[in-house]
Scaffold this active site. Sequence first.
Site, PDB file in Angstrom:
ATOM      1  N   THR A  74       1.820  54.022  -7.781  1.00 34.60           N
ATOM      2  CA  THR A  74       3.280  54.037  -7.665  1.00 34.60           C
ATOM      3  C   THR A  74       3.726  52.760  -6.968  1.00 34.60           C
ATOM      4  OG1 THR A  74       5.157  55.000  -6.459  1.00 34.60           O
ATOM      5  CG2 THR A  74       2.999  55.584  -5.648  1.00 34.60           C
ATOM      6  N   ARG A 123      12.355  55.332  -4.258  1.00 33.07           N
ATOM      7  CA  ARG A 123      12.507  56.781  -4.096  1.00 33.07           C
ATOM      8  C   ARG A 123      13.079  57.090  -2.711  1.00 33.07           C
ATOM      9  NH1 ARG A 123       9.897  61.385  -7.040  1.00 33.07           N
ATOM     10  NH2 ARG A 123       8.201  60.176  -7.882  1.00 33.07           N
ATOM     11  N   ARG A 179       7.078  62.459 -17.891  1.00 33.41           N
ATOM     12  CA  ARG A 179       7.435  63.528 -16.952  1.00 33.41           C
ATOM     13  C   ARG A 179       7.401  64.801 -17.778  1.00 33.41           C
ATOM     14  NH1 ARG A 179      10.325  59.182 -14.007  1.00 33.41           N
ATOM     15  NH2 ARG A 179       9.069  59.131 -12.119  1.00 33.41           N
ATOM     16  N   ASP A 204       4.694  55.108  -1.074  1.00 31.82           N
ATOM     17  CA  ASP A 204       5.207  56.163  -0.192  1.00 31.82           C
ATOM     18  C   ASP A 204       4.207  57.291   0.058  1.00 31.82           C
ATOM     19  OD1 ASP A 204       5.264  57.066  -2.796  1.00 31.82           O
ATOM     20  OD2 ASP A 204       7.252  57.956  -2.680  1.00 31.82           O
ATOM     21  N   GLY A 224       6.127  57.988 -12.774  1.00 33.38           N
ATOM     22  CA  GLY A 224       6.557  56.590 -12.945  1.00 33.38           C
ATOM     23  C   GLY A 224       5.363  55.680 -13.157  1.00 33.38           C
ATOM     24  N   ASP A 238       3.587  61.037  -5.871  1.00 34.42           N
ATOM     25  CA  ASP A 238       3.863  62.273  -5.162  1.00 34.42           C
ATOM     26  C   ASP A 238       3.987  63.516  -6.078  1.00 34.42           C
ATOM     27  OD1 ASP A 238       4.887  63.021  -2.417  1.00 34.42           O
ATOM     28  OD2 ASP A 238       6.480  63.788  -3.719  1.00 34.42           O
ATOM     29  N   ASP A 289       6.190  52.518  -5.112  1.00 36.96           N
ATOM     30  CA  ASP A 289       6.927  52.855  -3.890  1.00 36.96           C
ATOM     31  C   ASP A 289       6.106  52.782  -2.597  1.00 36.96           C
ATOM     32  OD1 ASP A 289       8.942  53.404  -5.687  1.00 36.96           O
ATOM     33  OD2 ASP A 289       8.593  55.564  -5.689  1.00 36.96           O
TER      34      ASP A 289
HETATM   35  P1  ADP Z   1       5.409  60.723  -9.665  1.00 35.67           P
HETATM   36  O1  ADP Z   1       4.024  61.218  -9.851  1.00 35.67           O
HETATM   37  O2  ADP Z   1       5.545  59.280 -10.005  1.00 35.67           O
HETATM   38  O3  ADP Z   1       5.954  61.090  -8.296  1.00 35.67           O
HETATM   39  P2  ADP Z   1       7.106  62.820 -10.912  1.00 35.67           P
HETATM   40  O4  ADP Z   1       7.734  63.272  -9.639  1.00 35.67           O
HETATM   41  O5  ADP Z   1       7.978  62.631 -12.082  1.00 35.67           O
HETATM   42  O6  ADP Z   1       6.331  61.420 -10.754  1.00 35.67           O
HETATM   43  O7  ADP Z   1       5.961  63.860 -11.295  1.00 35.67           O
HETATM   44  C1  ADP Z   1       5.163  63.684 -12.438  1.00 35.67           C
HETATM   45  C2  ADP Z   1       4.870  65.010 -13.087  1.00 35.67           C
HETATM   46  O8  ADP Z   1       4.116  65.839 -12.188  1.00 35.67           O
HETATM   47  C3  ADP Z   1       6.080  65.861 -13.435  1.00 35.67           C
HETATM   48  O9  ADP Z   1       6.694  65.469 -14.628  1.00 35.67           O
HETATM   49  C4  ADP Z   1       5.465  67.245 -13.555  1.00 35.67           C
HETATM   50  O10 ADP Z   1       4.806  67.389 -14.810  1.00 35.67           O
HETATM   51  C5  ADP Z   1       4.396  67.204 -12.443  1.00 35.67           C
HETATM   52  N1  ADP Z   1       4.938  67.866 -11.248  1.00 35.67           N
HETATM   53  C6  ADP Z   1       5.761  67.335 -10.313  1.00 35.67           C
HETATM   54  N2  ADP Z   1       6.091  68.260  -9.390  1.00 35.67           N
HETATM   55  C7  ADP Z   1       5.483  69.404  -9.741  1.00 35.67           C
HETATM   56  C8  ADP Z   1       5.430  70.736  -9.212  1.00 35.67           C
HETATM   57  N3  ADP Z   1       6.104  71.072  -8.109  1.00 35.67           N
HETATM   58  N4  ADP Z   1       4.679  71.660  -9.868  1.00 35.67           N
HETATM   59  C9  ADP Z   1       3.992  71.337 -10.979  1.00 35.67           C
HETATM   60  N5  ADP Z   1       4.009  70.109 -11.545  1.00 35.67           N
HETATM   61  C10 ADP Z   1       4.729  69.156 -10.945  1.00 35.67           C
END
Ligand code: ADP
Length: 327
Positions: A130, A176, A76, A134, A15, A107, A132
């Site tokens: 972020t 979130r 993402r 969080d 995000g 996260d 959030d």
């Molecule tokens: P944020 O970083 O804002 O929490 P996301 O949860 O969408 O956003 O995570 C961003 C990107 O990080 C995902 O699209 C993916 O490419 C990578 N990612 C998230 N979780 C995992 C995971 N368990 N293993 C590998 N890559 C991950």
Amino acid sequence: MEYKINCIGVFTSGGDAPGMNAAIRAVTRAAISNGIKVKAIYRGYKGLIDDDIREFTTQDVSGIVQRGGTIIKSARCMEFKMPEGRKLAYENMVKEGIDALIAIGGDGTFTGARLFAQEYNVPIIGIPGTIDNDLWGTDATIGYDTALNTIMHCVDMLRDTATSHERVFLVEVMGRDAGFLTLNAAIAAGAEAAIIPERATILEQIEEAIGQGRRKSKNSSIVLVQEHAIDGGAQAVAKMMEEAHPEYSTRVTILGHLQRGGSPTANDRILASRMGIAAIQALLEEQRNVMIGVQNDAIVYVPLTKAIHEKKDIKADKWAAMQILSI
Ligand code: ADP
């Protein structure tokens, strides 16, 4: 063997958040001033896999400190969750001569970073971006202050119409799994109640919210609802409220993505600037796999594992403040 970093890759992922540009600018300028080359990776992990990478000079980050969003885009990327995706990402990193990564995100971004660092022994420094707030180990994340102010201004505007009608206004706020934005915006905007995932049951919180309005003999109330406090968010709360108290008419406002937009506040620009510089400093100190945090206005290094897995608590005095101030 002496460990030397000649080139870093920087990306924004997940995000987007206001202030990410200020962080990109700080990372770029701090790296270059230390003789380190900077490569911007477009669209987060997707750009690493697709080799969508370009070298940045100090001019490439001119005039962006005040801009919301992220000039190097965010995305993402499902492919990065697969070992084959991460292998491609590593091959491109080597091809581009990138020795270390600066990951600006939340996260999910750090979860991916930690995995990648373990698999390929790549030094990674995380910068928390972020709205959030969080992530454990930092008092604030980049974008949080701006989002908080945006929500507060929206609620201020809503109050003008709320006071003209006998209604309960439910305002859905992002976050979130965390209630920081909702609770703090509720305090700042003088809302009657905040419904957050960390506290009590939803029904209890609804009764509380209605009770607060009644005690004040108010003809209207504003209640902030964290998007995931309940399945269905503010709409679901409105339904429960109308069933329990048909005498109340409810109106739902979903703030949605406007909470992520806008020019970053001074606090977010300063936070992003400090964190960007600190990320390069951390690499020079041979730190790896840490997130840059700020605690009591001092920069700290937080292991990525802890930032992701530990749970940041809602401050008890803030929850109490909400109750005291809405009587
Ligand atoms: P944020 O970083 O804002 O929490 P996301 O949860 O969408 O956003 O995570 C961003 C990107 O990080 C995902 O699209 C993916 O490419 C990578 N990612 C998230 N979780 C995992 C995971 N368990 N293993 C590998 N890559 C991950």
